[in-house]
Design a protein around this motif. Structure first.
Motif, PDB file in Angstrom:
ATOM      1  N   ASP A 152       0.848  -1.203   0.000  1.00 28.12           N
ATOM      2  CA  ASP A 152       0.000   0.000   0.000  1.00 28.12           C
ATOM      3  C   ASP A 152       0.876   1.243   0.000  1.00 28.12           C
ATOM      4  O   ASP A 152       1.871   1.310   0.735  1.00 28.12           O
ATOM      5  CB  ASP A 152      -0.879   0.021   1.263  1.00 28.12           C
ATOM      6  N   ILE A 153       0.453   2.230  -0.778  1.00 22.84           N
ATOM      7  CA  ILE A 153       1.246   3.466  -0.831  1.00 22.84           C
ATOM      8  C   ILE A 153       1.025   4.256   0.460  1.00 22.84           C
ATOM      9  O   ILE A 153      -0.111   4.553   0.839  1.00 22.84           O
ATOM     10  CB  ILE A 153       0.849   4.333  -2.044  1.00 22.84           C
ATOM     11  N   LEU A 200      -2.027   7.083  -9.737  1.00 25.55           N
ATOM     12  CA  LEU A 200      -1.137   6.143  -9.053  1.00 25.55           C
ATOM     13  C   LEU A 200      -1.722   5.708  -7.710  1.00 25.55           C
ATOM     14  O   LEU A 200      -1.675   4.534  -7.350  1.00 25.55           O
ATOM     15  CB  LEU A 200       0.250   6.774  -8.840  1.00 25.55           C
ATOM     16  N   ILE A 201      -2.270   6.648  -6.967  1.00 28.00           N
ATOM     17  CA  ILE A 201      -2.768   6.332  -5.614  1.00 28.00           C
ATOM     18  C   ILE A 201      -4.123   5.619  -5.691  1.00 28.00           C
ATOM     19  O   ILE A 201      -4.416   4.727  -4.898  1.00 28.00           O
ATOM     20  CB  ILE A 201      -2.861   7.619  -4.762  1.00 28.00           C
ATOM     21  N   GLY A 202      -4.947   6.038  -6.635  1.00 29.02           N
ATOM     22  CA  GLY A 202      -6.241   5.380  -6.841  1.00 29.02           C
ATOM     23  C   GLY A 202      -7.244   5.657  -5.739  1.00 29.02           C
ATOM     24  O   GLY A 202      -8.161   4.867  -5.520  1.00 29.02           O
ATOM     25  N   LYS A 203      -7.054   6.748  -5.021  1.00 34.89           N
ATOM     26  CA  LYS A 203      -8.019   7.118  -3.963  1.00 34.89           C
ATOM     27  C   LYS A 203      -8.306   8.606  -4.074  1.00 34.89           C
ATOM     28  O   LYS A 203      -7.574   9.343  -4.725  1.00 34.89           O
ATOM     29  CB  LYS A 203      -7.402   6.841  -2.590  1.00 34.89           C
ATOM     30  N   LYS A 204      -9.346   9.024  -3.337  1.00 34.83           N
ATOM     31  CA  LYS A 204      -9.717  10.445  -3.416  1.00 34.83           C
ATOM     32  C   LYS A 204      -8.829  11.282  -2.500  1.00 34.83           C
ATOM     33  O   LYS A 204      -8.465  10.841  -1.400  1.00 34.83           O
ATOM     34  CB  LYS A 204     -11.171  10.615  -2.982  1.00 34.83           C
ATOM     35  N   CYS A 205      -8.551  12.504  -2.939  1.00 32.40           N
ATOM     36  CA  CYS A 205      -7.793  13.446  -2.103  1.00 32.40           C
ATOM     37  C   CYS A 205      -8.747  14.059  -1.081  1.00 32.40           C
ATOM     38  O   CYS A 205      -9.863  14.452  -1.419  1.00 32.40           O
ATOM     39  CB  CYS A 205      -7.207  14.529  -3.003  1.00 32.40           C
ATOM     40  N   GLY A 323       5.943   2.510  -0.171  1.00 33.85           N
ATOM     41  CA  GLY A 323       4.833   1.619   0.165  1.00 33.85           C
ATOM     42  C   GLY A 323       5.178   0.736   1.352  1.00 33.85           C
ATOM     43  O   GLY A 323       6.302   0.758   1.856  1.00 33.85           O
ATOM     44  N   THR A 324       4.192  -0.060   1.759  1.00 29.83           N
ATOM     45  CA  THR A 324       4.408  -0.905   2.932  1.00 29.83           C
ATOM     46  C   THR A 324       5.373  -2.056   2.637  1.00 29.83           C
ATOM     47  O   THR A 324       5.991  -2.610   3.541  1.00 29.83           O
ATOM     48  CB  THR A 324       3.064  -1.495   3.417  1.00 29.83           C
ATOM     49  N   LYS A 325       5.538  -2.422   1.358  1.00 27.63           N
ATOM     50  CA  LYS A 325       6.415  -3.546   1.026  1.00 27.63           C
ATOM     51  C   LYS A 325       7.666  -3.146   0.253  1.00 27.63           C
ATOM     52  O   LYS A 325       8.552  -3.967   0.050  1.00 27.63           O
ATOM     53  CB  LYS A 325       5.648  -4.562   0.162  1.00 27.63           C
TER      54      LYS A 325
END
Ligand code: NAD
Length: 429
Positions: A152-153, A200-205, A323-325
């Motif tokens: 996850d970013i 890239l993030i794929g989520k809302k700001c 990211g987490t990984k």
């Protein structure tokens, strides 16, 4: 790719961008057929007309004339200047054209929203020319993220280094120097970056905060005795990086843009720097857009971003995605990224050719501008299966982030995006 179905197109604005798309379509899209052009600049219009063999009676001086005719094509390419997007876009939507619309969608949030609403209502596809989505560099990063390689970013550091000479040409002397006549730089230049982050993030700001100003390109920094135009003999010419004779005549930078001519001669260039804004002292222009700006962004799920736009550098985009990984670090000019895997502790350099087949890269998707026109043709012929074309609603989201950043910069506030959208919709009622 099917070559049976033709993609009939009209071009509104045969300037730099319009000519560029017309040229690339000619080279890469055998199904593309340009059937009409609108531009009052006959030199530019004639150039595209000849390239595509458009009949004289299908060449217009103004988009109003062309768009008053019944719909004659599938696609309208709108490549007029920032303040001239809204009207042709609304007229073309009404006529039922799919649209390739140059960015920014429009210089006000309300106009942007109206275009999206009209397009959705009419059921036409309006794609904003966010060409970065088609670059091998960002496609590679997107693929690594989508494959879950960095988990996850959590945070992104993203820098758009405009380049000092490019800044002087476009945002001090040139078309995008003043937000009153074009749009704020965070919209004009960085709507691409806001779109990229969202992709890239794929989520809302959720929240936006910004600082920045026009610090250097102003009268305060004018050398003593500097004339209005560099050619008038400036006492600081020998040490000024912005001397117009050096940039345009000697180093031949941005010359086609400054002269509006293909392969301009010395005479053409001299005329441009004597008679147009491109010859003005950079400390005496009517520019007002920021020359450096930072934007902090928060996204759903707590992802944070720091974004930097700055004029004082050689130019280029740099990104670090944590990211987490794992982590991705990339310099756009390199066309490769460094990927660090936290578990294996391997740090590898990945090139676009490692991730995409030659066909995927060469099949018209290799470069940004070429990629978008090629892909749009695929969309119209029913051959599009990718994820790069930006739907209008997505572009409006990222444009609103840019508008909010400008408001935050000017008013020194932190903006909650939900409240911002609601307030702005209430104000329009
Ligand atoms: N996607 C990108 O990466 C990118 C890069 C640069 C510029 N842009 C955007 O592309 C747009 C065009 O930029 P450009 O540099 O090509 O501008 P330009 O000034 O070179 O071209 C605009 C053209 O529109 C024509 N025009 C003006 N009024 C018209 C009318 N009423 N009807 C028809 N044509 C008319 C002009 O004569 C001119 O030839 C701008 O909005 C700019 O911000 C996008």
């Amino acid at each position: 790719m099917s070559t049976e179905k033709k993609v009939r197109a009209i071009l509104i604005g045969a300037g730099n961008r319009g000519t560029n798309y017309a040229t690339l379509a000619k080279e890469s899209c055998p199904e593309f057929e340009l059937v009409a052009i609108a531009d009052g600049n006959h030199v530019r219009r004639d150039y595209v007309q000849q390239m595509h063999g458009v009949p004289d009676e299908a060449c217009y001086d103004d988009f109003h004339e062309l768009l008053a005719k019944p719909r004659m094509a599938d696609l309208a390419i709108i490549a007029t200047q920032d303040k001239l997007h809204f009207e042709p876009a609304m007229m073309a939507i009404e006529q039922g054209y799919h649209i390739m619309l140059e960015k920014p969608v429009a210089p006000t949030p309300w106009e942007c929203v109206q275009i999206a609403e009209a397009a959705n209502k009419k059921g036409v596809f309006v794609c904003v020319c966010h060409v970065l989505r088609f670059s091998p560099f960002f496609r590679m990063i997107k693929k690594l993220i989508d494959e879950g390689r960095i988990g996850d970013i959590v945070q992104i550091m993203f820098a758009e280094r405009v380049g000092n000479a490019h800044m002087s040409h476009s945002y001090v002397r040139g078309n995008w120097r003043n937000s009153e006549t074009s749009s704020p730089i965070i919209l004009a230049k960085n709507c691409h970056d806001m779109d990229m982050l969202q992709w890239l993030i794929g989520k809302k700001c959720t929240k936006v905060q910004s600082f920045g100003e026009l610090t250097f390109f102003n009268r305060e920094h004018m050398p003593e005795g500097a004339p209005e135009f560099c050619v008038q003999g400036c006492p600081a010419a020998d040490s000024c990086p912005y001397d117009a004779r050096r940039i345009y005549l000697q180093d031949r930078m941005f010359t086609e843009h400054a002269t509006n001519k293909k392969n301009p001669t010395d005479e053409d260039i001299l005329r441009a720097i004597t008679e147009t804004n491109y010859g003005r002292c950079v400390f005496q222009c009517d520019n007002n857009v920021a020359d450096h700006q930072v934007v902090n962004l928060e996204y759903e799920g707590g992802t944070t971003v720091s974004f930097n736009m700055c004029a004082f550098n050689t130019g280029g985009r740099h990104i670090r995605i944590m990211g987490t990984k794992g982590e991705i670090v990339g310099e756009m000019g390199d066309d490769s990224v460094r990927f660090f895997d936290f578990y294996t502790r391997d740090a590898v350099r990945i090139k676009s050719s490692d991730m995409f087949t030659e066909e995927e890269l060469d099949g018209g998707h290799g470069g940004g501008d070429r990629g978008i026109i090629r892909t749009f043709c695929d969309y119209i012929t029913g051959n599009y299966h990718g994820n790069s074309l930006t739907p209008i609603d997505t572009s409006i989201e990222s444009h609103l982030i840019a508008f909010a950043a400008e408001e935050s910069r000017l008013n020194h506030t932190v903006i909650d995006m939900k409240e911002y959208k609601q307030r702005f919709l209430d104000e329009q009622k």
